[in-house]
Write a protein that holds these residues in place. Structure first.
Motif: not given
Length: 331
Positions: A156-160, A179-185, A222-226
């Motif tokens: 809704x907020x278009x946040x990554x 390997x347990x690393x984070x996915x960023x999407x 959720x990240x602050x990056x939009x």
């Protein structure tokens, strides 16, 4: 002698009518007074004129109160009959909750209990006959509810968002992928398919759109990056996938026996492109994501389906049929 504040009396009256009455159950003023005595004790001070005024006040303020008086001189009976949901609608909601694999057994009990409270106590008892499913397939993951909430907010907020992803092994141990690393999407949508929730998102590292089973996500954040708005056709994406396997989208043609037409319409909708192929077959033409999921879907139909194109898919299906044949004829 116990007195009930006027405002509290109106609220309690609303509760009595909502919980204990419906089109099949009514209460007289004497019945309502008895309910108040059960709440506040036998010494509670109430009179019928006050209750009549309260009922008129509720009606003037658009709270449904149905008044039934068959003959002059007989007591009037009161009931609250209008509900936001019809009984059959509540039953469908309960059936959907009970059937959903991603909802844990504990949450299933909690949700069905809340749904039953959307009608009277009497009608709620009629909702106990949920459809029967194998409770062993219900998820026991405590992460899903929070993940769904966080993902909806991010969409809704278009946040990554970032998360970890994993799968179970043959020892039934959950192992993190990558390997347990984070996915960023970039989260585009949540889709319901094959009895599971899927997150459809743009995965930066692979530079492509992918989907992920929500019950396999861990540590969703959720990240602050939009990101800017991008139109995305969720239904088209889901329709082009088979068993939610990813792959490149291509035009395919498959010949099916006529009796499978309803299966194809269920999958692709009534606007699907089909053409007659002799007296006993029809040809499906559609864009689909070519993957092992598509191959498995085609093989489900055995000799009742034959791939026409593309040639690469024909060869893949032939190879799988050959492997299957060898599996049952080895040794």
């Amino acid at each position: 002698m116990t007195r009930v504040d006027n405002k509290e009396r109106v609220l309690r009256l609303m509760g009595i009518l909502s919980e204990e009455t419906d089109e099949d159950h009514e209460l007289s003023l004497d019945d309502i007074i008895n309910r108040f005595k059960q709440m506040f004790g036998p010494e509670v001070k109430l009179n019928k004129n006050s209750l009549k005024d309260d009922l008129e006040h509720l009606i003037r303020n658009n709270f449904d109160v149905t008044i039934n008086q068959e003959k002059e001189g007989l007591p009037k009976y009161y009931s609250h009959q209008y509900r936001l949901f019809e009984l059959y609608e509540l039953r469908m909601l309960i059936d959907a909750v009970v059937s959903a694999k991603f909802i844990s057994k504990k949450e299933t009990r909690q949700l069905t209990g809340k749904i039953k409270r959307l009608t009277s106590l009497h009608q709620g008892k009629k909702l106990h006959n949920e459809i029967q499913i194998d409770s062993s397939i219900k998820s026991e993951s405590p992460y899903i509810r929070l993940a769904i909430h966080d993902i909806h907010e991010a969409i809704a907020e278009r946040r990554m968002i970032t998360f970890q992803y994993g799968r179970y092994d043959v020892k039934k141990q959950f192992n993190l992928s990558h390997e347990g690393k984070l996915y960023k999407v970039k989260p585009y949508a949540l889709a319901w398919a094959n009895d599971f929730y899927y997150l459809i998102a743009y995965y930066f590292e692979a530079d492509e759109i992918r989907h992920y089973r929500v019950d396999r996500l861990r540590n969703v954040e959720p990240l602050s990056e939009t990101f800017p708005y991008q139109p995305f056709d969720v239904s088209k994406y889901v329709q082009s996938t088979f068993h939610m396997f990813a792959g490149d989208e291509e035009w395919i043609k498959v010949s099916f026996q006529n009796h499978l037409i309803n299966v194809i319409i269920d999958k692709f909708g009534k606007d699907v492109d089909i053409q007659r192929d002799g007296e006993d077959h029809f040809i499906l033409t559609t864009k689909a994501r070519v993957s092992s999921g598509l191959v498995n879907w085609i093989l489900n139909f055995g000799s009742q389906a034959r791939v026409i194109s593309p040639p690469s898919l024909v060869e893949t299906v032939k190879t799988e049929v050959s492997k299957l044949h060898s599996l049952y004829h080895s040794g």
